[in-house]
Design a protein around this motif. Structure first.
Motif, PDB file in Angstrom:
ATOM      1  N   HIS A  37      51.270  39.471  39.048  1.00 20.07           N
ATOM      2  CA  HIS A  37      50.417  40.399  39.790  1.00 20.07           C
ATOM      3  C   HIS A  37      51.166  41.529  40.490  1.00 20.07           C
ATOM      4  O   HIS A  37      50.533  42.391  41.099  1.00 20.07           O
ATOM      5  N   ARG A  51      40.525  39.367  52.876  1.00 18.42           N
ATOM      6  CA  ARG A  51      39.322  39.092  52.073  1.00 18.42           C
ATOM      7  C   ARG A  51      38.392  38.142  52.831  1.00 18.42           C
ATOM      8  O   ARG A  51      37.178  38.329  52.864  1.00 18.42           O
ATOM      9  N   ALA A 103      38.295  47.613  46.736  1.00 19.36           N
ATOM     10  CA  ALA A 103      37.794  46.822  45.603  1.00 19.36           C
ATOM     11  C   ALA A 103      38.968  46.280  44.793  1.00 19.36           C
ATOM     12  O   ALA A 103      38.967  45.113  44.369  1.00 19.36           O
ATOM     13  N   GLU A 104      39.988  47.100  44.599  1.00 20.30           N
ATOM     14  CA  GLU A 104      41.176  46.651  43.867  1.00 20.30           C
ATOM     15  C   GLU A 104      41.889  45.525  44.618  1.00 20.30           C
ATOM     16  O   GLU A 104      42.335  44.551  44.022  1.00 20.30           O
ATOM     17  N   ALA A 106      40.520  43.359  46.671  1.00 15.45           N
ATOM     18  CA  ALA A 106      39.702  42.139  46.565  1.00 15.45           C
ATOM     19  C   ALA A 106      39.888  41.486  45.202  1.00 15.45           C
ATOM     20  O   ALA A 106      40.015  40.256  45.113  1.00 15.45           O
ATOM     21  N   ARG A 107      39.915  42.290  44.144  1.00 17.56           N
ATOM     22  CA  ARG A 107      40.145  41.731  42.797  1.00 17.56           C
ATOM     23  C   ARG A 107      41.512  41.068  42.717  1.00 17.56           C
ATOM     24  O   ARG A 107      41.655  39.967  42.166  1.00 17.56           O
ATOM     25  N   LEU A 108      42.519  41.736  43.270  1.00 18.68           N
ATOM     26  CA  LEU A 108      43.867  41.180  43.241  1.00 18.68           C
ATOM     27  C   LEU A 108      43.949  39.893  44.062  1.00 18.68           C
ATOM     28  O   LEU A 108      44.585  38.926  43.637  1.00 18.68           O
ATOM     29  N   ASP A 110      41.625  37.694  44.564  1.00 23.57           N
ATOM     30  CA  ASP A 110      40.988  36.620  43.796  1.00 23.57           C
ATOM     31  C   ASP A 110      41.870  36.152  42.636  1.00 23.57           C
ATOM     32  O   ASP A 110      42.034  34.955  42.409  1.00 23.57           O
ATOM     33  N   ALA A 111      42.430  37.103  41.906  1.00 22.10           N
ATOM     34  CA  ALA A 111      43.283  36.747  40.771  1.00 22.10           C
ATOM     35  C   ALA A 111      44.540  36.023  41.247  1.00 22.10           C
ATOM     36  O   ALA A 111      44.960  35.016  40.658  1.00 22.10           O
ATOM     37  N   ARG A 114      43.953  32.370  42.204  1.00 24.02           N
ATOM     38  CA  ARG A 114      43.942  31.448  41.051  1.00 24.02           C
ATOM     39  C   ARG A 114      45.372  31.087  40.649  1.00 24.02           C
ATOM     40  O   ARG A 114      45.673  29.920  40.360  1.00 24.02           O
TER      41      ARG A 114
END
Length: 157
Positions: A37, A51, A103-104, A106-108, A110-111, A114
């Motif tokens: 990432h 987040r 938004a970027e 938040a996506r990062l 979440d990824a 995981r």
């Protein structure tokens, strides 16, 4: 030299084990997060906190991670420069800003979560089964809660 676990009365050994486990887990996750990432563990933790706590202030992050406000502010600066977080004026206090993820970001978050979850499952599976993992999680959470309640290790300045 072969490792032997400390006895219950060996608190310095317990401390050494906690620190070495934390360091090894942190470093292993750092490598995975950087590779997958382009972030490091401290950035993941900040993204995750923002987040889960939109509108947090730099001081809130510093308190959560038991680090200085100056270091925390610089960390947030780096997240802003990458377009992952933004500062907005705090209507209740002109001296502070409220932080949120883009938004970027938040996506990062979440990824990366995981990746962290999978990495921790892999790294702990050889040593901790379901019952012992549950007990370890509960014991460390109780210790953290007590230390935080008592203000132990809170940085000054």
């Amino acid at each position: 030299m072969e490792y032997t676990s400390p006895r219950a009365e060996d608190l310095p050994g317990f401390f050494a084990d906690l620190v070495r486990c934390e360091t090894r887990l942190y470093n292993a996750l750092n490598d995975r997060l950087r590779e997958r990432h382009g972030i490091v563990t401290s950035q993941y933790e900040a993204l995750r906190h923002l987040r889960d706590h939109p509108g947090a202030r730099v001081a809130d992050l510093a308190a959560e991670f038991a680090i200085g406000v100056g270091a925390t502010s610089k960390s947030v600066d780096r997240l802003e420069q990458r377009g992952l977080a933004v500062r907005q004026p705090n209507p209740a206090d002109r001296r502070s800003s409220l932080l949120s993820l883009t938004a970027e970001g938040a996506r990062l978050a979440d990824a990366a979560e995981r990746t962290v979850r999978d990495g921790l499952a892999e790294l702990t599976s050889g040593a901790l089964d379901g019952a012992s993992l549950t007990a370890a999680v509960a014991a460390v959470a109780a210790l953290r809660a007590t230390l935080e309640r008592d203000g132990a290790g809170t940085p000054t300045g």
